[in-house]
Design an enzyme around this catalytic site. Structure first.
Site, PDB file in Angstrom:
ATOM      1  N   CYS A   1      18.637  15.864 -17.352  1.00 48.72           N
ATOM      2  CA  CYS A   1      17.476  16.382 -16.624  1.00 48.72           C
ATOM      3  C   CYS A   1      17.803  16.550 -15.137  1.00 48.72           C
ATOM      4  O   CYS A   1      18.035  15.562 -14.438  1.00 48.72           O
ATOM      5  CB  CYS A   1      16.303  15.425 -16.840  1.00 48.72           C
ATOM      6  SG  CYS A   1      14.898  15.674 -15.748  1.00 48.72           S
TER       7      CYS A   1
ATOM      8  N   CYS B   1      15.430  14.763 -12.766  1.00 48.48           N
ATOM      9  CA  CYS B   1      15.667  13.307 -12.874  1.00 48.48           C
ATOM     10  C   CYS B   1      16.856  12.905 -12.010  1.00 48.48           C
ATOM     11  O   CYS B   1      16.814  11.873 -11.329  1.00 48.48           O
ATOM     12  CB  CYS B   1      15.936  12.908 -14.328  1.00 48.48           C
ATOM     13  SG  CYS B   1      14.581  13.253 -15.463  1.00 48.48           S
TER      14      CYS B   1
END
Length: 101
Positions: A30, A33
């Protein structure tokens, strides 16, 4: 204090802490993230009054489901064993810290 890798085996111990808990639900793949990960690490180092944990949703799907995580990153704040705030999406440090107020 450093970030704690949270999983099923240590989850209860973490949330039963007397300190507020900030959980970061993330995945290695991600992009957002990865963007907030250094911020979360920084918060963990700066704030000895809280526990900061990261939960990899790919490895801990049960925990992600228990918190109804459908978007990552998702941040959850737990105080006195209760979820008090939960937000999704990459956020600047000030917004993440504001969750703890």
């Amino acid at each position: 204090m450093s970030v704690i890798s949270v999983n099923k085996s240590n989850f209860e111990e973490i949330i039963n802490s007397d300190k507020p808990v900030l959980l970061d639900f993330f995945a290695e793949w991600c992009g957002p993230c990865r963007t907030v990960s250094p911020i979360v690490d920084e918060i963990a180092e700066e704030r000895a009054d809280i526990i900061v944990g990261k939960i990899n949703v790919d490895e801990e799907g049960e925990l992600a489901s228990a918190f109804s995580v459908s978007t990552i990153p998702t941040f959850v704040v737990i105080k006195n064993k209760q979820i008090v705030k939960q937000i999704s999406g990459a956020r600047p440090k000030a917004q993440i810290l504001a969750l703890l107020d």
